[in-house]
Design a protein around this motif. Structure first.
Motif, PDB file in Angstrom:
ATOM      1  N   THR A   1       0.811  -1.218   0.000  1.00  0.00           N
ATOM      2  CA  THR A   1       0.000   0.000   0.000  1.00  0.00           C
ATOM      3  C   THR A   1       0.845   1.268   0.000  1.00  0.00           C
ATOM      4  OG1 THR A   1      -0.117  -0.042   2.418  1.00  0.00           O
ATOM      5  CG2 THR A   1      -1.878  -1.155   1.210  1.00  0.00           C
ATOM      6  N   THR A   2       2.164   1.136   0.227  1.00  0.00           N
ATOM      7  CA  THR A   2       3.032   2.308   0.285  1.00  0.00           C
ATOM      8  C   THR A   2       4.473   1.900   0.024  1.00  0.00           C
ATOM      9  OG1 THR A   2       3.792   4.127   1.688  1.00  0.00           O
ATOM     10  CG2 THR A   2       3.398   2.042   2.764  1.00  0.00           C
ATOM     11  N   LEU A   3       5.305   2.878  -0.303  1.00  0.00           N
ATOM     12  CA  LEU A   3       6.739   2.649  -0.451  1.00  0.00           C
ATOM     13  C   LEU A   3       7.514   3.139   0.771  1.00  0.00           C
ATOM     14  CD1 LEU A   3       7.259   3.648  -4.193  1.00  0.00           C
ATOM     15  CD2 LEU A   3       7.099   1.347  -3.212  1.00  0.00           C
ATOM     16  N   VAL A   4       6.800   3.636   1.780  1.00  0.00           N
ATOM     17  CA  VAL A   4       7.447   4.147   2.989  1.00  0.00           C
ATOM     18  C   VAL A   4       7.838   2.988   3.895  1.00  0.00           C
ATOM     19  CG1 VAL A   4       7.110   5.531   5.076  1.00  0.00           C
ATOM     20  CG2 VAL A   4       6.202   6.318   2.892  1.00  0.00           C
ATOM     21  N   ASN A   5       9.079   3.010   4.362  1.00  0.00           N
ATOM     22  CA  ASN A   5       9.539   2.018   5.337  1.00  0.00           C
ATOM     23  C   ASN A   5      10.602   2.649   6.226  1.00  0.00           C
ATOM     24  OD1 ASN A   5      11.807   2.136   3.745  1.00  0.00           O
ATOM     25  ND2 ASN A   5      11.716   0.012   3.059  1.00  0.00           N
ATOM     26  N   ASP A   6      11.279   1.853   7.031  1.00  0.00           N
ATOM     27  CA  ASP A   6      12.249   2.388   7.986  1.00  0.00           C
ATOM     28  C   ASP A   6      13.543   2.850   7.321  1.00  0.00           C
ATOM     29  OD1 ASP A   6      10.496   1.978  10.019  1.00  0.00           O
ATOM     30  OD2 ASP A   6      11.460   0.163  10.803  1.00  0.00           O
TER      31      ASP A   6
END
Length: 516
Positions: A447-452
């Motif tokens: 659902t997104t490309l955002v990660n740590d």
């Protein structure tokens, strides 16, 4: 251009122990400091903290962080929030090609590039010059020339990932500290000329732990050596408490970067000098770019004024990156030299435009809603030293170094933090925004490309429209990726009174004698 060296010398206080002068006493125990006959506890004389090479002082304060324009991108990732940032140091300019080439030169000198064992060290540090390539543009000359040709010496380095910028900051700390040892006479001058040391190359933390040795210099071997052990005898090993080493160079936090870019100190020109005057807490919550009515000369109604000039390097419109021949507007097709355009009220160049810049923070769109209002930052990983053998007292047998000479660290064990009140998890990257304690979930790749590994970039670039030049805007990129529009600058923590050197903390008034 002024460059400062950070020096807090213990010489003045420690020298009292070697002469017959009056000893300074502890206000807690009454015992003498720097007195071998009363325990020998050493106290370094407090002196002004000064900026390391390339840095300028940024006086901290409060400001509204986040959006100052309509959210035309509909990201809703920079909700305005008032925060306070403590004083700190930051680079006057973006890190230039010549600075990064100096880093690569040092690596080649210390780690033989012809040795296959060192291949990964060099590959990890090289900037990606292929970021200039495009399927529908002729940018191939930039691939070959931009990073290495002398014509581009003072242009911002690009093609550098967040990880590479972080490693450069660590290297910069060690080189400044190594030189401080030599200049203070505590390390032999050959220390900075010796090459191919590999894992034995000077590293600040390894030196302080006793994992790395240096050849003592003339001051360390002298009878007048100001550094003394508990028995009053000269010592050759510098400790952290001596105050000789500089603080760590690092990437600025997002809050620090945005605060430095807005430079609201320009609204309060009567800043306190000594204890006499201070400004009137004027602030402009709606300032859009990194320049304002500052006291450096902008916006004056006089002949040859700056009014109407391009004050940053950006893309004015579709296909217009520098204007028309004979009347170029920002006079830069791609990037420009790091000291181009007008500095803001802190004296910082290109906080809007030229290249976007990496900051330390992990990206989350909703961070502003939960972040602290003092020294706001997302990206903490609480670590401890890797211990090989807890029973060993010899540092070389107790602790570990990696192949480049850096001390190894690991995350703290959450089981050991269960009784702590301020934090209970070593990994705080997703705290209250994308972890089990929050109401948000980031399905990376679904659902997104955002990660740590998503890191914030700020400031807009030569390829951006004016909207992105506002310090409040924010974007992100994976920390192992790079771009021809992204560079960086370093920062350093400041210790002491927030108004800078030669000032006091808190307000002070004369005291009256009272009758007894």
């Amino acid at each position: 251009m002024r460059f400062f060296n950070f020096i807090i010398c213990a010489a003045a206080a420690a020298s009292l122990a070697s002469c017959g002068g009056k000893k300074e006493k502890s206000s807690s125990t009454g015992w003498n400091y720097n007195d071998k006959n009363q325990g020998g506890f050493a106290k370094a004389k407090a002196k002004d903290v000064k900026a390391g090479p390339g840095l300028v002082f940024v006086q901290g304060g409060t400001f509204v962080m986040g959006a100052t324009q309509e959210d035309v991108m509909a990201d809703w990732n920079n909700v305005p929030k008032r925060v306070t940032v403590n004083s700190f140091f930051i680079d006057r300019t973006e890190v230039a090609n010549i600075h990064y080439r100096e880093y690569l030169f040092w690596l080649a000198r210390q780690f033989d590039p012809t040795d296959p064992v060192n291949k990964s060290i060099h590959q990890k540090a090289y900037p990606d010059t292929l970021v200039w390539r495009s399927e529908l543009a002729y940018n191939e000359p930039y691939v070959e020339y931009y990073f290495r040709h002398p014509a581009y010496n003072m242009y911002p380095v690009v093609g550098v990932s967040w990880e590479q910028a972080h490693d450069f900051s660590l290297w910069r700390t060690d080189r400044v500290n190594e030189l401080e040892l030599v200049k203070g006479g505590f390390a032999n001058k050959k220390q900075v000329t010796t090459g191919d040391q590999g894992a034995d190359a000077f590293n600040t933390k390894a030196y302080l732990l006793g994992l790395t040795d240096v050849t003592p210099g003339p001051a360390a071997k002298s009878k007048k050596n100001p550094l003394k052990d508990a028995n009053g005898r000269p010592r050759t090993q510098v400790t952290f408490e001596d105050g000789i080493f500089t603080q760590d160079y690092r990437l600025p936090t997002e809050a620090e970067w945005e605060y430095a870019a807005l430079a609201y100190i320009g609204n309060n020109p009567n800043v306190r000098k000594g204890e006499k005057k201070r400004g009137e807490e004027l602030i402009s919550n709606k300032q859009v770019y990194a320049w304002n009515n500052n006291f450096n000369g902008l916006r004056e109604n006089r002949r040859n004024a700056w009014q109407g000039e391009m004050l940053a390097n950006f893309k004015r419109g579709s296909g217009d990156l520098m204007g028309v021949a004979g009347g170029l507007n920002d006079r830069a097709a791609t990037t420009s030299e790091v000291e181009s355009y007008f500095p803001n009220s802190f004296g910082l160049f290109n906080m809007s435009g030229n290249v976007s810049e990496w900051v330390a923070d992990v990206y989350r769109p909703m961070t502003h809603e939960v972040g602290d209002d003092f020294n706001y930052f997302r990206g903490n990983e609480f670590k401890k030293l890797v211990v090989k053998n807890d029973a060993e007292t010899d540092p070389a047998e107790r602790y570990e170094k990696d192949s480049t000479g850096k001390v190894k660290y690991e995350l703290e064990n959450d089981a050991d933090l269960s009784k702590r009140r301020n934090y209970q998890h070593a990994n705080a990257l997703g705290y209250l925004d994308g972890d089990s304690l929050s109401g948000y979930s980031y399905g990376y790749g679904i659902t997104t490309l955002v990660n740590d590994s998503s890191r914030v970039i700020k400031g807009g670039s030569w390829m951006d429209r004016p909207y992105w030049l506002s310090p409040g805007t924010r974007r992100w990129l994976q920390q192992d990726q790079s771009s021809n529009t992204v560079g960086f600058r370093c920062a350093m923590t400041y210790f002491g009174a927030p108004e800078g050197n030669r000032t006091k903390t808190g307000n002070h008034w004369p005291t009256k004698r009272t009758r007894r």
